[in-house]
Design an enzyme around this catalytic site. Sequence first.
Site, PDB file in Angstrom:
ATOM      1  N   CYS A 184       6.851  -8.706   6.456  1.00  0.00           N
ATOM      2  CA  CYS A 184       6.938  -7.653   7.487  1.00  0.00           C
ATOM      3  C   CYS A 184       6.852  -6.202   7.012  1.00  0.00           C
ATOM      4  O   CYS A 184       6.680  -5.314   7.848  1.00  0.00           O
ATOM      5  CB  CYS A 184       8.212  -7.790   8.331  1.00  0.00           C
ATOM      6  SG  CYS A 184       8.219  -9.240   9.401  1.00  0.00           S
ATOM      7  N   ASP A 185       6.968  -5.917   5.701  1.00  0.00           N
ATOM      8  CA  ASP A 185       6.952  -4.503   5.309  1.00  0.00           C
ATOM      9  C   ASP A 185       6.247  -4.295   3.965  1.00  0.00           C
ATOM     10  O   ASP A 185       6.753  -3.579   3.095  1.00  0.00           O
ATOM     11  CB  ASP A 185       8.378  -3.953   5.244  1.00  0.00           C
ATOM     12  CG  ASP A 185       8.422  -2.423   5.243  1.00  0.00           C
ATOM     13  OD1 ASP A 185       7.444  -1.805   5.720  1.00  0.00           O
ATOM     14  OD2 ASP A 185       9.426  -1.853   4.775  1.00  0.00           O
ATOM     15  N   LEU A 186       5.076  -4.891   3.820  1.00  0.00           N
ATOM     16  CA  LEU A 186       4.346  -4.724   2.565  1.00  0.00           C
ATOM     17  C   LEU A 186       3.738  -3.328   2.499  1.00  0.00           C
ATOM     18  O   LEU A 186       3.033  -2.891   3.412  1.00  0.00           O
ATOM     19  CB  LEU A 186       3.231  -5.776   2.441  1.00  0.00           C
ATOM     20  CG  LEU A 186       2.473  -5.738   1.109  1.00  0.00           C
ATOM     21  CD1 LEU A 186       3.388  -6.126  -0.033  1.00  0.00           C
ATOM     22  CD2 LEU A 186       1.259  -6.652   1.153  1.00  0.00           C
TER      23      LEU A 186
END
Length: 230
Positions: A55-57
């Site tokens: 979800c937060d690369l």
Amino acid sequence: MPNGSLDSWLHSSANGDERLQLKSLSFVQRLNAAIDIACALDYLHNHCQAPIIYCDLKPSNVLLDEDMVAHVGDFGLARILSEDFNYSQSQSNSLTTRGTIGYVAPEYGTGAITSTSGDVYSYGIVLLEMLTGKRPSDDMFENNLSLHQFAKMALPERVMEIIDHGLLSEEIEIIGHSENPNNIRSKMQEALISLVEIGVSCSHESPKERMEMKDVVIEMQKVKGFYLRC
């Protein structure tokens, strides 16, 4: 991690990191880091007891160890897809868990269900950033121009024009000391075209048009094998 974040290497001047002012990641280092990241996401998506969506690369969440091996960190926004997965709950979560502007999949902004294809989109943007040296939030990306479109428009003939100058200057020095510079230069250009194509494919606006991480790993390994046979 001893070598900080990927972001600090890609944007050392902007970050003011004096240790990295005169350094730049070589092509092979960037390729290896991109493969490390792809393998990490493939593991989360396909090799855990239940699929995990990161979800937060983004480059600041990718850390480099003493051997310049890339590690994905900060799982604060990660989601586990269990057998009792509640789609309505996931849809609600997706509205509050959007990741970081520029890297978050566009469908999340319309309330789409959190999915592995969202991670694929983020990976595509990170890969293009590693190749071009440009953040998705760069001032040049306005009037409907995005990093994805910028890279897509350069394929295939103009790819070398959009590649990060730091990457090219490092490789030109290596090529200049080789016994067969023309062959290496040609292979590098072909490898860069393939990598930009992968980045563009992963960052399609439509989730259905994106690759899966297991296929990304395979294609990235193919590019590495092709280039290292120089």
